[in-house]
Design a protein around this motif. Sequence first.
Motif, short mmCIF file in Angstrom:
data_model
loop_
_atom_site.label_atom_id
_atom_site.label_comp_id
_atom_site.label_asym_id
_atom_site.label_seq_id
_atom_site.Cartn_x
_atom_site.Cartn_y
_atom_site.Cartn_z
N GLY A 1 -30.31 -58.44 7.11
CA GLY A 1 -29.12 -58.32 6.98
C GLY A 1 -30.40 -60.18 7.49
N VAL A 2 -30.88 -60.43 8.50
CA VAL A 2 -31.48 -61.15 9.16
C VAL A 2 -31.68 -62.57 8.15
CG1 VAL A 2 -33.48 -61.75 10.72
CG2 VAL A 2 -32.36 -59.72 10.97
N PRO A 3 -32.06 -63.06 8.72
CA PRO A 3 -32.45 -64.84 7.97
C PRO A 3 -33.80 -64.43 7.35
CG PRO A 3 -31.15 -65.90 9.20
CD PRO A 3 -31.13 -64.44 10.19
N ILE A 4 -34.45 -64.54 6.43
CA ILE A 4 -35.95 -64.11 6.17
C ILE A 4 -36.64 -65.34 5.74
CG2 ILE A 4 -35.61 -62.53 4.64
CD1 ILE A 4 -37.49 -60.68 5.67
N THR A 5 -37.53 -65.44 5.94
CA THR A 5 -39.05 -66.69 5.01
C THR A 5 -39.68 -65.34 4.71
OG1 THR A 5 -38.09 -67.92 6.12
CG2 THR A 5 -39.64 -68.26 5.10
N MET A 6 -40.14 -65.74 3.12
CA MET A 6 -41.33 -65.11 2.90
C MET A 6 -42.37 -66.03 3.05
SD MET A 6 -41.65 -62.81 -0.67
CE MET A 6 -42.43 -63.50 -1.77
N ARG B 1 -29.01 -59.01 16.76
CA ARG B 1 -27.83 -59.80 17.51
C ARG B 1 -28.51 -60.89 18.07
NH1 ARG B 1 -26.29 -55.51 21.68
NH2 ARG B 1 -27.36 -57.23 23.18
N ASN B 2 -29.52 -60.94 18.38
CA ASN B 2 -30.62 -61.82 19.00
C ASN B 2 -32.58 -62.06 18.24
OD1 ASN B 2 -30.96 -63.49 21.46
ND2 ASN B 2 -32.40 -62.38 22.54
N ILE B 3 -32.14 -61.91 16.68
CA ILE B 3 -33.63 -62.44 16.23
C ILE B 3 -32.92 -63.31 15.75
CG2 ILE B 3 -34.83 -62.18 13.91
CD1 ILE B 3 -34.85 -58.82 15.24
N GLU B 4 -34.16 -64.80 16.05
CA GLU B 4 -33.19 -65.78 14.76
C GLU B 4 -33.56 -65.88 13.24
OE1 GLU B 4 -32.02 -68.93 16.12
OE2 GLU B 4 -32.28 -70.15 14.51
N ARG B 5 -35.00 -65.59 12.62
CA ARG B 5 -35.14 -64.94 11.33
C ARG B 5 -36.63 -64.02 11.84
NH1 ARG B 5 -35.91 -68.60 6.63
NH2 ARG B 5 -33.45 -68.72 7.19
N ILE B 6 -37.29 -64.05 10.63
CA ILE B 6 -37.77 -63.68 10.36
C ILE B 6 -39.34 -64.45 8.94
CG2 ILE B 6 -39.28 -60.67 9.15
CD1 ILE B 6 -36.84 -59.61 9.87
N VAL B 7 -40.01 -64.19 9.57
CA VAL B 7 -40.60 -65.06 8.94
C VAL B 7 -41.82 -64.10 8.54
CG1 VAL B 7 -42.59 -67.09 8.65
CG2 VAL B 7 -39.67 -67.25 10.00
N PHE B 8 -42.15 -63.43 7.85
CA PHE B 8 -43.51 -62.69 7.78
C PHE B 8 -43.80 -63.40 6.37
CE2 PHE B 8 -42.68 -60.19 2.85
CZ PHE B 8 -41.62 -60.76 3.06
#
Length: 323
Positions: A187-192, A148-155
Amino acid sequence: MTNAEGQPIPVIIDCDTGVDDALALLFAVRHPGLDVRAVTCVAGNTDVDGVVRNTLTVLELAGAPDIPVARGAGRPLIEPARSARHVHGEDGMGDIGLPAPTRAPADVDAVTLLRREILASPRPVTLIPTAPLTNIALLLRTHPEVTRNIERIVFMGGAVACGNATPVAEFNVWHDPEAAAIALTAGVPITMYGLDVFQRVVVPGADVRRLRASAEPGTRLAGDLLSHRPATPDVGADSEAGGIGDAGAVCSVVDPAGITTRLLPVEVSLAPGPTRGQTVVDRRPRPGESEIHDGLREQQLVDVALDVDVDRFVKLYLTTVEG
Ligand code: BDR
Ligand code: CA
């Protein structure tokens, strides 16, 4: 660069420092648009105790000795750890003779620190894993409320076209494929930020020489680390050029317009054998035989970096690290 409210973007870096993870840390702590709330460590390029030591030393040399650092998983979820010392040197830092750190890591483990910092942040946190995703998977399974407090994962990880650990698998995903699958389906927005862009951002040799000659320890460290990054065929005769590697993922958080992404279905191959650890990216314009015969499957959509403005990121990196 700041977020919409004009405030620095809260980030946590999960790393396996690692020559290019160190380049990422140097950049992150020196960019005014980022608020690095914690750094967590995981086995990958070297063993986790080596990662912790390297991370603490880099933060000290970068002038950021107060950022909390925690030790995380010492091995992947299923498989044994397999280091990349042949790439990053015996100490994981190119064996350039770094001093030992003067402080100890936090007295909590990485998952506990991640949970604490994510939930305590007044604004949603961007997670930037530049390493196998073991800590992130353990976090998401142990404390799912953090989403709920993660904007996005950019990995940094994965590849559309070509692997490095195997012909099709990139090291971070290959090292812990189950963890990557958990992160991708959280279910978190994610950038590869995968190998397709990772390998392209290279600092010219003349700039590397200038950094190495700097009197400022953090800038000099960046130059020494870049000089250890193997030149790719792209740089031709410029044998002193060095790729910023993982630091590109952090650049893309500060300056998302520097990469071109497409929202695409991505699945991690967990099968034993030659495809294990591959990020299977579906770029087909329309459904194919598999959908016609087996029906549609629910798949995770990921913002996949397909292109990068190399000059823009090189300039961003240098101006930030040199201050
Ligand atoms: C990734 O693997 C590591 O060697 C680098 O630090 C980077 O995160 C590239 O495949
Ligand atoms: Ca790394």
